[in-house]
Scaffold this motif. Structure first.
Motif, PDB file in Angstrom:
ATOM      1  N   HIS A 618      -1.457  -1.409   0.215  1.00  0.00           N
ATOM      2  CA  HIS A 618      -2.780  -1.920   0.590  1.00  0.00           C
ATOM      3  C   HIS A 618      -2.857  -2.157   2.105  1.00  0.00           C
ATOM      4  CE1 HIS A 618      -3.683  -3.474  -3.769  1.00  0.00           C
ATOM      5  NE2 HIS A 618      -3.226  -2.257  -3.721  1.00  0.00           N
ATOM      6  N   ILE A 619      -2.212  -1.291   2.869  1.00  0.00           N
ATOM      7  CA  ILE A 619      -2.331  -1.359   4.325  1.00  0.00           C
ATOM      8  C   ILE A 619      -3.513  -0.441   4.678  1.00  0.00           C
ATOM      9  CG2 ILE A 619      -1.094  -1.097   6.516  1.00  0.00           C
ATOM     10  CD1 ILE A 619       1.508  -1.162   4.949  1.00  0.00           C
ATOM     11  N   TRP A 620      -4.714  -1.005   4.632  1.00  0.00           N
ATOM     12  CA  TRP A 620      -5.900  -0.134   4.651  1.00  0.00           C
ATOM     13  C   TRP A 620      -6.064   0.601   5.958  1.00  0.00           C
ATOM     14  CZ3 TRP A 620      -6.294   0.477  -0.076  1.00  0.00           C
ATOM     15  CH2 TRP A 620      -6.210  -0.579  -0.994  1.00  0.00           C
ATOM     16  N   TRP A 621      -5.715  -0.038   7.098  1.00  0.00           N
ATOM     17  CA  TRP A 621      -5.888   0.683   8.363  1.00  0.00           C
ATOM     18  C   TRP A 621      -5.039   1.954   8.388  1.00  0.00           C
ATOM     19  CZ3 TRP A 621      -1.521   1.573  11.127  1.00  0.00           C
ATOM     20  CH2 TRP A 621      -0.433   0.723  10.914  1.00  0.00           C
ATOM     21  N   LEU A 622      -3.821   1.862   7.807  1.00  0.00           N
ATOM     22  CA  LEU A 622      -2.949   3.040   7.799  1.00  0.00           C
ATOM     23  C   LEU A 622      -3.528   4.136   6.912  1.00  0.00           C
ATOM     24  CD1 LEU A 622      -0.279   4.323   8.640  1.00  0.00           C
ATOM     25  CD2 LEU A 622       0.803   3.226   6.678  1.00  0.00           C
ATOM     26  N   ALA A 623      -4.037   3.738   5.740  1.00  0.00           N
ATOM     27  CA  ALA A 623      -4.606   4.726   4.826  1.00  0.00           C
ATOM     28  C   ALA A 623      -5.811   5.412   5.460  1.00  0.00           C
ATOM     29  CB  ALA A 623      -4.994   4.044   3.514  1.00  0.00           C
TER      30      ALA A 623
END
Ligand SMILES: [Cu+2]
Length: 687
Positions: A618-623
């Motif tokens: 859930h590391i959204w910036w990375l996704a």
């Protein structure tokens, strides 16, 4: 910033806080991954090989190099998954009325990774690698139809395998088995990151395989050389075609299943939950709509290898070519009609179970045809017991045994008795070890001299073969017995002391299988050490039959200086026996156009894995950054114009002349001494 990450996700922290044997083993495995990666990076840096690897291998679009990289990946993953298998057997042998040394949750991760890796990151890369290497050579083509797509498929698979490795070091893996059945893998029951690792690794891998299937099928339809009509293709090319068609139709249901499961877990959908209208049977149907054809995706290429090997090492035309082709196609079609046998016990009507039971048994018929054809191919042939031939023979005997136990399982009433027991585990290992692993190892030994220009060590090859066969019987025969006695699969502890001898034998078998893998590595090392004595540059060490043997070893980047013409099956074998000089040089050479290297594949693979990692944690910036990079890479690539390179005619002429000189200098050797170092890759032509 780091999503769901906390320090407890690191196995070292867990092992420090609760120093149990299980946690220490987990931390040890993580340490091995880290140390392994550091050593590899350090060695490459020390020898200054980064530029070489990048420009000659990672960015290459050459189907031969892509094939070899797939096989390297398969061996790496095989090592990990086999060690996990050994651990599981040791645990079971130690855990009779005792808790053993591996905690239940850790044990569940072991069988989940073992299965997922063996299927998606060992078996699939291995067969894809072999097809990649061999197929274009066999059909007289310069490359596959979509070389860039080929590289992208490789790197998606590699990225997914990397994700599997990362799951050892950061977080945990799924405990839901290789099939990841919901509702267990839903958020309610598995809130950890494990199922997410499983979902994204499998999704990346299955996307790679779908693209590979498309690529191979189009290659076979469009790239065959003049005269190579479908019924003149080598049998390996036929099985490659059927496997690719299966990939095209069977992988998407898996991608859909994992995508829907992801929607359940990430966005609160209810496709497979226990309530709000969800129904996990939809998952079971989707998964096995992929899962059963998958069995034949894995097995058919091995059938192709055996056909080539048996015919070659019997010096005989394949018996019943047409029936082998028809049997292959029949198996491919039937494989889509039987998936329900994976859940006979889940409450459909007796009539439905009967229909799927009968359909399942039907597959035995074309398989029997094949065994029959191979036996008749050997009959009165000049049979030589080389390592690939030994694997083929061991396959025939072992696979028939597995087939019989498969027929037992195909009776719904009998399946009710042994489903989800070790009997089933024994059965599918009984199919996949001879039906996939032996086939791929036969292919590895058979085509290795073609790929690298020297033969593999015969003695170590036999040693390894012996261990794979003995290890198989020791490891899995006891599981039939235990399964019939009612021992459930995926069991971490045992209760009945009477099981002990069987578990000891199975554990010993696992160790023998590990020794088999080790001897394969020793063989590779010994063979590289002695490579000068075993060179076969002339390119035809086994009196080969197909076009792949008509080039130098290793073949030049362009495969064929002039595209061959084919008049019949076994073109090279015939040419050697009908022409005055099968190696006559072409009257003139032309410029050859080949695809230029590109970093698109590695970028998509690495960024794809990073995106998946972001999604898992859930590391959204990375996704989000990952998805944007993927889109940008695809757009940027569409503007690239300078995508091919030219190999000038003079260079082709120079390469060909050098090779033909080597052929002229080689001594033709008779079949009796083809396994000795007298073999320089020029087969004596007799009969
Ligand atoms: Cu099945």
């Amino acid at each position: 910033m780091l999503g769901r990450f906390n320090w407890d996700a690191l196995p070292f922290v867990r092992a420090w806080e609760h120093p149990t044997a299980s946690e220490i083993i987990g931390a040890g495995a993580a340490l091995m991954v880290i140390v392994g990666a550091v050593v590899v990076v350090a060695l490459i840096t020390w020898f200054g090989k980064w530029r070489y690897l990048w420009s000659e291998w990672f960015t290459s679009l050459d189907h031969k190099k892509i094939g070899i990289m797939y096989i390297v990946l398969a061996f790496v993953m095989l090592s990990r998954a086999l060690i996990e298998a050994v651990l599981m057997r040791m645990q079971q042998a130690a855990a009779i009325q005792d808790s053993g040394f591996i905690a239940p949750d850790h044990f569940a991760q072991l069988f989940s990774t073992h299965g997922s890796i063996m299927i998606f990151f060992m078996a699939m890369p291995f067969l894809t690698g072999v097809i990649n290497y061999v197929l274009p050579l066999q059909i007289g083509a310069r490359d596959v139809s979509f070389p860039l797509l080929n590289s992208i498929s490789l790197w998606l698979t590699g990225g997914a395998a990397g994700l599997m490795m990362v799951s050892l070091v950061i977080g945990r893996f799924s405990t839901g088995g290789w099939s990841g059945y919901p509702p267990y893998t839903e958020l309610a029951f598995s809130p950890d990151v494990g199922p997410d690792y499983w979902i994204w690794a499998v999704t990346l891998g299955s996307l790679g395989s779908t693209l590979t299937g498309l690529n191979f099928a189009v290659t076979i339809y469009k790239m065959r050389c003049p005269g190579m009509d479908l019924m003149r293709m080598p049998l390996f090319a036929w099985t490659a075609l059927c496997t690719s068609i299966l990939m095209i139709f069977a992988m998407p249901p898996l991608t859909v299943a994992t995508a829907l499961l992801a929607l359940d877990r990430y966005l609160g959908f209810h496709f497979f939950t226990n309530d709000f209208g969800g129904n996990m049977m939809n998952y079971a149907n989707l998964f096995w709509l992929f899962g059963h054809p998958e069995v034949y995706i894995l097995i058919l290429p091995a059938f192709g290898v055996y056909s080539e090997v048996v015919s070659n090492f019997s010096s005989k035309e394949l018996y019943g070519y047409t029936s082998l082709v028809l049997a292959t196609m029949a198996i491919a079609v039937l494989s889509f009609t039987v998936w329900l046998h994976h859940f006979f016990t889940m409450g459909q009507s007796a009539n439905i179970n009967a229909a799927f039971g009968i359909a399942t048994m039907t597959i035995g018929v074309p398989t029997g045809v094949k065994i029959y054809d191979w036996i008749w191919t050997m009959f009165r042939g000049h049979v030589r017991f080389t390592v690939p031939m030994l694997y083929s023979l061991a396959f025939m005997m072992t696979f028939v045994l597995g087939g019989l136990t498969g027929i037992i399982l195909a009776f719904p009433p009998l399946d009710y008795l042994v489903h989800n027991t070790l009997f089933l585990v024994a059965h599918f290992h009984n199919m996949l070890i001879p039906g996939l692993l032996y086939g791929m190892l036969a292919a590895y030994h058979y085509w290795f001299p073609k790929a690298f220009g020297f033969r593999l060590n015969e003695r170590w090859g036999r040693m390894s073969f012996g261990c794979w066969v003995i290890g198989f019987y020791l490891a899995f025969t006891p599981l039939y017995v235990l399964g019939a006695a009612g021992v459930a699969r995926r069991t971490q502890g045992m209760f009945d002391p009477e099981f002990r001898p069987w578990l000891y034998v199975a554990g010993l078998g696992a160790l023998v299988l590990l020794a088999a893998l080790m001897s394969l590595f020793v063989q590779l090392w010994v063979s590289i050490r002695d490579r000068d004595a075993n060179r076969v540059v002339a390119g035809d060490p086994w009196d080969g039959r197909g076009l792949e043997w008509s080039t130098s070893a290793p073949p030049p980047e362009y495969n064929f200086a002039t595209i061959p013409h084919v008049e019949a099956r076994d073109p090279f074998y015939r040419r050697k026996r009908s022409l005055a000089d099968p190696y006559a040089p072409a009257p003139s050479y032309e410029d050859i156009e080949l695809p230029r290297n590109t970093m698109v594949g590695p970028v998509l693979g690495v960024v794809g894995a990073a995106t998946a990692f972001g999604l898992v944690w859930h590391i959204w910036w990375l996704a989000i950054a990952g998805v944007l990079t993927i889109v940008a890479t695809v757009i940027a690539r569409s503007f690239a114009r300078d995508v091919s390179k030219i190999i000038p005619a003079e260079e082709v002429a120079r390469t060909e002349t050098r090779w033909l000189q080597a052929v002229a200098a080689a001594t033709p050797i008779p079949r009796e001494i083809e396994m000795t170092s007298a073999n320089q890759g020029l087969a004596e032509v007799t009969g």
